[in-house]
Design an enzyme around this catalytic site. Sequence first.
Site, short mmCIF file in Angstrom:
data_model
loop_
_atom_site.label_atom_id
_atom_site.label_comp_id
_atom_site.label_asym_id
_atom_site.label_seq_id
_atom_site.Cartn_x
_atom_site.Cartn_y
_atom_site.Cartn_z
N ARG A 34 24.43 13.13 56.62
CA ARG A 34 25.01 14.43 56.96
C ARG A 34 23.95 15.47 57.28
O ARG A 34 24.17 16.35 58.12
CB ARG A 34 25.91 14.92 55.83
N LYS A 217 47.21 3.60 50.31
CA LYS A 217 48.61 4.04 50.23
C LYS A 217 49.22 4.42 51.57
O LYS A 217 48.53 4.97 52.44
CB LYS A 217 48.71 5.26 49.33
N GLY A 381 35.60 8.12 55.13
CA GLY A 381 34.48 7.64 54.33
C GLY A 381 34.42 6.14 54.15
O GLY A 381 33.37 5.52 54.33
N GLY A 404 39.76 13.46 56.63
CA GLY A 404 40.99 14.23 56.80
C GLY A 404 40.98 15.03 58.09
O GLY A 404 41.99 15.10 58.81
P1 AMP Z 1 42.12 5.39 51.15
O1 AMP Z 1 41.36 6.41 50.37
O2 AMP Z 1 43.60 5.51 51.07
O3 AMP Z 1 41.61 5.23 52.58
O4 AMP Z 1 41.85 4.01 50.42
C1 AMP Z 1 40.58 3.40 50.33
C2 AMP Z 1 40.62 2.50 49.14
O5 AMP Z 1 41.64 1.54 49.32
C3 AMP Z 1 39.34 1.69 48.95
O6 AMP Z 1 38.72 2.14 47.79
C4 AMP Z 1 39.84 0.25 48.78
O7 AMP Z 1 39.26 -0.40 47.68
C5 AMP Z 1 41.33 0.45 48.53
N1 AMP Z 1 42.13 -0.72 48.89
C6 AMP Z 1 42.13 -1.41 50.04
N2 AMP Z 1 42.97 -2.46 49.96
C7 AMP Z 1 43.51 -2.46 48.73
C8 AMP Z 1 44.44 -3.30 48.04
N3 AMP Z 1 44.97 -4.36 48.63
N4 AMP Z 1 44.75 -2.98 46.77
C9 AMP Z 1 44.20 -1.92 46.17
N5 AMP Z 1 43.32 -1.08 46.76
C10 AMP Z 1 42.98 -1.34 48.03
#
Ligand code: AMP
Length: 424
Positions: A34, A217, A381, A404
């Site tokens: 950064r 999610k 990230g 975001g």
């Molecule tokens: P996000 O912040 O929503 O982009 O999510 C990123 C996180 O999702 C990372 O830390 C991954 O470890 C997690 N992730 C990816 N696939 C899975 C999964 N199948 N189950 C649980 N966590 C997950």
Amino acid sequence: MQTIDNFNFAGKKAIVRVDFNVPTKEGKVTDDTRIKGALPTLKKILADGGAVIMMSHMGKPKGKVDMKKSLSQIVSAVSAALGVDVKFAADCANADKEAAALKMGEALLLENLRFYAEEEGKPVDIEKEDPAYEEAKKAMKSKQKDFAKKLASYADCYVMDAFGTAHRKHASTAVIADYFDANNKMLGYLMEKEVKAVDAVLSDIKRPFTAIMGGSKVSTKIGIIENLLGKVDNLILCGGMTYTFAKAMGGKVGNSICEEDKLDVALDVMKKAKENGVNLVLGTDSVIAKDAVDWDTMSFKAGGQTKVAAATDIPEGWEGLDAGPESQKAFAAAIKGAKTILWNGPAGVFEIEEFTAGSRAIGAAIAEATKNGAFSLIGGGDSVACVNKFGLADQVSYISTGGGALLEAIEGKVLPGIAAIKGE
Ligand code: AMP
């Protein structure tokens, strides 16, 4: 709109909102990406014969002084990167003396803006449910203006170059712009680059367009997913989201991450994809694990078991943590023929080696498509961390510094940090 290229900084003090929210360990910067990202703007100001005042946040100190998040830790890293001995003002809201003493060719860094709640403009120490909250919020908005005005008073012109926070209407990212006339405020080079990259996937789309959305999610990504359904040819949904869709389709997901209250949202996404003629690619098989993850240390536990199963048939006690081989093939097929690619969010728990294969397959397919002429934009990230971890950073077209902010920009939202410069 004023542009940085057209502006001559000679004899001017410029206050620049940079994104120096860099990771540190024991007081040392561990990744200076950064800082490097801000250099073209900072160097242009100094080369013109101006002086530069840098301001940034670090972490989330929530309006309180927290020396673990002090920008004093990064002064030597910024000095080394910029090639100038950077001075430091230990109180960003009382830096009149330091700013006044600054000579042309010199650089000053202000302490973490978020040591003041005024920066974010949200009241602290009061719950949203409290009847006094609305009043406190109003008072804080007025204090935010005073804070922004104070920051503006240090300089002759303002440069916004922190794309990662451009989707926030904070004192330093937007409100401050009100205190400069149109000729004396502008976007920096990093912002210009980011805006151009977003434009490539928003207006100048070369088809087919494949978007890959992963992460944990559905709920945090639904806005962008719905938006993409009107734009893309192929939409790959992977990561933890897979299991909300699998459950919605009547599948068994065992202990996999699943948002029970979002099953109807998942069905709606599937319906809309069909209506819009979008090829929706969901994981069909998964690498599942039993008692394999130490979530505190994000490591693979000794004795943990893994195997491959259908994403809709995961036994109790097991959880889907990565895309299986069949899914990886389907993802790669939808990526390789694409001419525009957007990737946000990993396909598995990529922090742990055992669950990186899905994300690796995506990264490799993106690199191949890019070699064949596709424009690939990576943002957020975790997907950026994946690309770096797999050594693919120089094989993709553009790595965004925004998470975001990038998603909001792609959704077509006007970012407050840009609107403030444009005077909108
Ligand atoms: P996000 O912040 O929503 O982009 O999510 C990123 C996180 O999702 C990372 O830390 C991954 O470890 C997690 N992730 C990816 N696939 C899975 C999964 N199948 N189950 C649980 N966590 C997950």
